[in-house]
Design a protein around this motif. Structure first.
Motif, PDB file in Angstrom:
ATOM      1  N   UNK A 241       7.731  -1.866  11.658  1.00 12.60           N
ATOM      2  CA  UNK A 241       9.077  -1.359  11.887  1.00 12.60           C
ATOM      3  C   UNK A 241       9.156   0.065  11.359  1.00 12.60           C
ATOM      4  N   UNK A 242      10.171   0.776  11.820  1.00  7.72           N
ATOM      5  CA  UNK A 242      10.344   2.165  11.388  1.00  7.72           C
ATOM      6  C   UNK A 242      10.758   2.259   9.932  1.00  7.72           C
ATOM      7  N   UNK A 243      11.134   1.132   9.328  1.00  5.17           N
ATOM      8  CA  UNK A 243      11.527   1.132   7.917  1.00  5.17           C
ATOM      9  C   UNK A 243      10.324   0.976   6.978  1.00  5.17           C
ATOM     10  N   UNK A 244       9.177   0.677   7.551  1.00 12.01           N
ATOM     11  CA  UNK A 244       7.956   0.558   6.759  1.00 12.01           C
ATOM     12  C   UNK A 244       7.259   1.916   6.726  1.00 12.01           C
ATOM     13  N   UNK A 245       7.268   2.622   5.598  1.00 11.49           N
ATOM     14  CA  UNK A 245       6.684   3.972   5.546  1.00 11.49           C
ATOM     15  C   UNK A 245       5.205   4.007   5.892  1.00 11.49           C
ATOM     16  N   UNK A 246       4.480   2.970   5.557  1.00  9.47           N
ATOM     17  CA  UNK A 246       3.048   2.944   5.877  1.00  9.47           C
ATOM     18  C   UNK A 246       2.817   2.850   7.386  1.00  9.47           C
ATOM     19  N   UNK A 247       3.628   2.023   8.038  1.00 14.31           N
ATOM     20  CA  UNK A 247       3.505   1.910   9.489  1.00 14.31           C
ATOM     21  C   UNK A 247       3.953   3.206  10.166  1.00 14.31           C
ATOM     22  N   UNK A 248       5.028   3.787   9.675  1.00 18.39           N
ATOM     23  CA  UNK A 248       5.520   5.052  10.219  1.00 18.39           C
ATOM     24  C   UNK A 248       4.454   6.135  10.094  1.00 18.39           C
ATOM     25  N   UNK A 249       3.764   6.150   8.956  1.00 18.04           N
ATOM     26  CA  UNK A 249       2.690   7.117   8.743  1.00 18.04           C
ATOM     27  C   UNK A 249       1.534   6.875   9.712  1.00 18.04           C
ATOM     28  N   UNK A 250       1.194   5.620   9.931  1.00 19.31           N
ATOM     29  CA  UNK A 250       0.100   5.290  10.850  1.00 19.31           C
ATOM     30  C   UNK A 250       0.418   5.742  12.270  1.00 19.31           C
ATOM     31  N   UNK A 251       1.657   5.520  12.706  1.00 13.74           N
ATOM     32  CA  UNK A 251       2.047   5.933  14.056  1.00 13.74           C
ATOM     33  C   UNK A 251       2.107   7.458  14.151  1.00 13.74           C
ATOM     34  N   UNK A 252       2.571   8.111  13.102  1.00 11.04           N
ATOM     35  CA  UNK A 252       2.647   9.574  13.086  1.00 11.04           C
ATOM     36  C   UNK A 252       1.264  10.185  13.279  1.00 11.04           C
ATOM     37  N   UNK A 253       0.288   9.699  12.506  1.00 14.38           N
ATOM     38  CA  UNK A 253      -1.076  10.201  12.632  1.00 14.38           C
ATOM     39  C   UNK A 253      -1.649   9.859  14.010  1.00 14.38           C
TER      40      UNK A 253
END
Length: 248
Positions: free
Chosen positions: A192-204
């Motif tokens: 989810x977008x609230x998970x900073x680790x997942x957000x970072x993975x998608x960003x990279x």
């Protein structure tokens, strides 16, 4: 009551004008000056210098200048001189494909001024025909040596793509980020977008996806890179520090 209100407004206006006059007088009596080394250099303002640049040297310059930004060195620009120098031609060393985000001031992030960088901005730092055409112009026509896809932390477009937001033309834009989401489908954790680790993975992943799309959809840039004339790299801007993490 109305008369008192008008008098109050006049008094405030008078105070502002007096303060402004005092400030202008102070600046004339004590002009602000800077040491020459405090003013950003003009490395990218001449065709001769640009022609001698290598992609690796330009990357080193970008790293050095970003460190200056992180170290809170104020970007002091000799703007009037740069306007005159750059008026008849431009010879930037790099083109930065950045997100639209107002919290990512690209020229400041790389401690740069007029004539230093080409900057293309679009939400989510995605690529399309117009963006890639602009990158080709920057490199093939105008001599830039580096293409950098610059993503950043806390990207609203990335969050919206994860959340499947649909709204007008934003829907089509976010669809271009979906392949980056699919590429990290094996992520272990809450997606989810609230998970900073997942957000970072998608960003990279999105940075890498855009780089792949540039190479895939621009034979011109791909050939230039294969010949060593340019380098196509990624970077992630970290908002808490101002540091750009370079990704090759």
């Amino acid at each position: 009551m109305k008369t008192q209100s008008n008098l109050f407004r006049m008094a405030c206006l008078t105070a502002i004008l007096l303060a402004s006059t005092s400030c202008e007088k102070s600046q004339k009596d004590h002009p602000v000056t800077f040491d020459q080394e405090e003013i950003i250099d003009d490395e990218f303002l001449t065709e001769k210098f640009q022609s001698q640049l290598t992609p690796d040297f330009v990357i080193d310059i970008l790293k050095k200048r970003n460190k200056e930004f992180v170290d809170e060195r104020l970007t002091i620009r000799n703007t009037s001189q740069r306007i005159r120098t750059a008026s008849l031609g431009q010879y930037p060393g790099a083109v930065i494909l950045s997100c639209l985000d107002s919290r990512v001031p690209v020229e400041d992030v790389f401690h740069s001024g007029i004539g230093d960088l080409f900057v293309a901005r679009v939400a989510g730092n995605i690529s399309n025909e117009d963006i890639i055409g602009s990158l080709e112009f920057a490199c093939k026509v105008s001599g830039a040596k580096v293409v950098m896809v610059l993503g950043h932390e806390h990207c609203g477009a990335i969050k919206s793509a994860i959340d499947n937001v649909e709204l007008g033309n934003i829907t089509a834009l976010l669809a271009k980020i979906k392949p980056a989401i699919a590429a990290v489908q094996n992520f272990k954790g809450e997606k989810t977008s609230k998970n900073p680790d997942y957000l970072e993975a998608v960003t990279q992943s999105n940075i890498n996806e855009t780089i792949s799309n540039i190479r895939k959809n621009s034979p011109i840039l791909k050939e230039m890179e294969e010949k060593g004339e340019i380098k196509i790299i990624g970077g992630e801007y970290h908002m808490e520090t101002g540091n750009v993490e370079f990704i090759k």
